[in-house]
Scaffold this active site. Structure first.
Site, PDB file in Angstrom:
ATOM      1  N   LYS A 202      42.435   7.025  -1.388  1.00  0.00           N
ATOM      2  CA  LYS A 202      42.241   5.897  -2.310  1.00  0.00           C
ATOM      3  C   LYS A 202      40.925   5.158  -2.055  1.00  0.00           C
ATOM      4  O   LYS A 202      40.326   5.259  -0.980  1.00  0.00           O
ATOM      5  CB  LYS A 202      43.445   4.972  -2.248  1.00  0.00           C
ATOM      6  CG  LYS A 202      44.624   5.629  -2.991  1.00  0.00           C
ATOM      7  CD  LYS A 202      45.771   4.725  -3.257  1.00  0.00           C
ATOM      8  CE  LYS A 202      46.802   5.509  -4.098  1.00  0.00           C
ATOM      9  NZ  LYS A 202      48.100   4.875  -4.139  1.00  0.00           N
ATOM     10  N   ARG A 242      52.911   9.915   0.616  1.00  0.00           N
ATOM     11  CA  ARG A 242      52.496  10.684  -0.571  1.00  0.00           C
ATOM     12  C   ARG A 242      51.022  11.044  -0.401  1.00  0.00           C
ATOM     13  O   ARG A 242      50.171  10.150  -0.352  1.00  0.00           O
ATOM     14  CB  ARG A 242      52.711   9.820  -1.820  1.00  0.00           C
ATOM     15  CG  ARG A 242      52.327  10.492  -3.125  1.00  0.00           C
ATOM     16  CD  ARG A 242      52.529   9.526  -4.286  1.00  0.00           C
ATOM     17  NE  ARG A 242      52.200  10.152  -5.552  1.00  0.00           N
ATOM     18  CZ  ARG A 242      50.980  10.262  -6.048  1.00  0.00           C
ATOM     19  NH1 ARG A 242      49.942   9.776  -5.372  1.00  0.00           N
ATOM     20  NH2 ARG A 242      50.782  10.849  -7.200  1.00  0.00           N
TER      21      ARG A 242
HETATM   22  N1  HH2 Z   1      49.574   6.475  -6.199  1.00  0.00           N
HETATM   23  C1  HH2 Z   1      49.136   7.169  -7.274  1.00  0.00           C
HETATM   24  C2  HH2 Z   1      50.051   7.710  -8.188  1.00  0.00           C
HETATM   25  N2  HH2 Z   1      51.378   7.591  -7.982  1.00  0.00           N
HETATM   26  N3  HH2 Z   1      53.180   6.839  -6.670  1.00  0.00           N
HETATM   27  C3  HH2 Z   1      53.646   6.187  -5.607  1.00  0.00           C
HETATM   28  N4  HH2 Z   1      54.963   6.080  -5.388  1.00  0.00           N
HETATM   29  N5  HH2 Z   1      52.790   5.604  -4.695  1.00  0.00           N
HETATM   30  C4  HH2 Z   1      51.440   5.660  -4.847  1.00  0.00           C
HETATM   31  O1  HH2 Z   1      50.709   5.096  -4.003  1.00  0.00           O
HETATM   32  C5  HH2 Z   1      50.925   6.352  -5.987  1.00  0.00           C
HETATM   33  C6  HH2 Z   1      51.843   6.936  -6.902  1.00  0.00           C
HETATM   34  C7  HH2 Z   1      47.672   7.331  -7.511  1.00  0.00           C
HETATM   35  O2  HH2 Z   1      47.207   8.530  -6.921  1.00  0.00           O
HETATM   36  P1  HH2 Z   1      46.954   9.903  -7.686  1.00  0.00           P
HETATM   37  O3  HH2 Z   1      48.217  10.408  -8.294  1.00  0.00           O
HETATM   38  O4  HH2 Z   1      46.300  10.858  -6.775  1.00  0.00           O
HETATM   39  O5  HH2 Z   1      45.880   9.574  -8.797  1.00  0.00           O
HETATM   40  P2  HH2 Z   1      45.969   9.387 -10.355  1.00  0.00           P
HETATM   41  O6  HH2 Z   1      46.858   8.215 -10.616  1.00  0.00           O
HETATM   42  O7  HH2 Z   1      44.551   9.175 -10.776  1.00  0.00           O
HETATM   43  O8  HH2 Z   1      46.561  10.636 -10.952  1.00  0.00           O
END
Ligand code: HH2
Length: 274
Positions: A202, A242
């Protein structure tokens, strides 16, 4: 639980901040899912809509087309969660074999209750479009703890069999808010609900690790920050993390498990190794 669980991120999106566009093709998504399984993932979190700051919303139809084939293929092999805020996508994902709703809106617990599956409630201040516009709290840890415990208690009362809470690192938080939440993670752990944490790659990791010229480290260079922060979280009592980098995180989780329980590690050192 002898070691914290590892949730591997599988974004079937064109625009996710770290792996966007890499797994839109079904075969590539399945290959990545199987790779994460082989690396030690306990859960594969399939998402079809990016929630990065400023992300464009995705239609229900497009999100279904992205995630359902992937879930159908992976669910017989590994536990699958679906990362969605849309009720129809959540229902379809459960029919396709997912058994955990990863809910960044913290609103979908009635669906988890009626289907008898797990639910993870994440805290987010505002929406992805606006959440990083000067987020403010009087007491970031206390406010988020109160919000999550309220939602989790309602879900448990509604009959959800497995309820997780997640502080939502980066979702309407400054780097300083994120660090406070990590530093005081035990406050969430003390609630008694199992804690899920997502720091992986992040933005605050890129800012905090910026080099002498002040340039933030890009997502692909944030492995050290990801591993150190999830290790911190696991030592503070997080039960699942995660992550994008499953292999390295699995090693950290395997190390933290026995350390956290204050028991001995493996009896025998590796042959010929210190
Ligand atoms: N962070 C993201 C998405 N979903 N779910 C939970 N429970 N906790 C988190 O910290 C979280 C989440 C953001 O990360 P990512 O899926 O890699 O990116 P994007 O939202 O751009 O797809």
């Amino acid at each position: 639980m002898s070691r914290p669980l590892v949730m591997g991120v599988l974004n079937v999106t064109p625009d996710s901040f770290s792996d966007g566009g890499r797994y839109l093709d079904l075969d590539l998504a399945l290959e990545r899912g199987l790779q994460m399984l082989a690396e030690g993932a306990d859960v594969i979190d399939v998402g079809g809509e990016s929630s990065r700051p400023g992300a464009d919303p995705v239609s229900e139809g497009d999100e279904l087309l992205r995630v359902i084939p992937v879930i159908e293929a992976l669910a017989p092999l590994v536990r699958v969660s679906v990362d969605t805020v849309k009720p129809a996508v959540a229902e379809a994902a459960l029919s396709a074999g997912a058994t955990l709703l990863n809910d960044i809106s913290a609103t979908l617990w009635p669906i988890a209750a009626s289907n008898g599956v797990g639910w993870a409630a994440m805290h987010m201040k505002g929406t992805p479009l606006t959440m990083q516009d000067d987020p403010r709290y009087d007491d970031v840890v206390g406010e988020i703890r109160d919000f999550l415990v309220d939602r989790a208690s309602r879900a448990a009362e509604a009959g959800v069999p497995e309820v997780w809470i997640d502080p939502g690192i980066g979702f309407g938080k400054t780097p300083s808010h994120n660090l406070s939440l990590l530093r005081h993670l035990r406050v969430l752990v003390a609630s008694g609900f199992p804690v899920l944490v997502g720091t992986s790659r992040k933005g605050f990791l890129g800012l905090l690790a910026a080099g002498p010229a002040g340039d933030p480290v890009p997502p692909c260079g944030r492995l050290a920050g990801s591993i150190s922060t999830v290790t911190w979280a696991m030592l503070a009592g997080a039960s699942m993390v995660r992550v994008h980098d499953v292999a390295a995180t699995f090693q950290a989780a395997a190390l933290v498990g026995p350390t956290r329980l204050s028991t001995e590690g493996p009896e025998r050192p590796g042959a010929g190794e210190p």
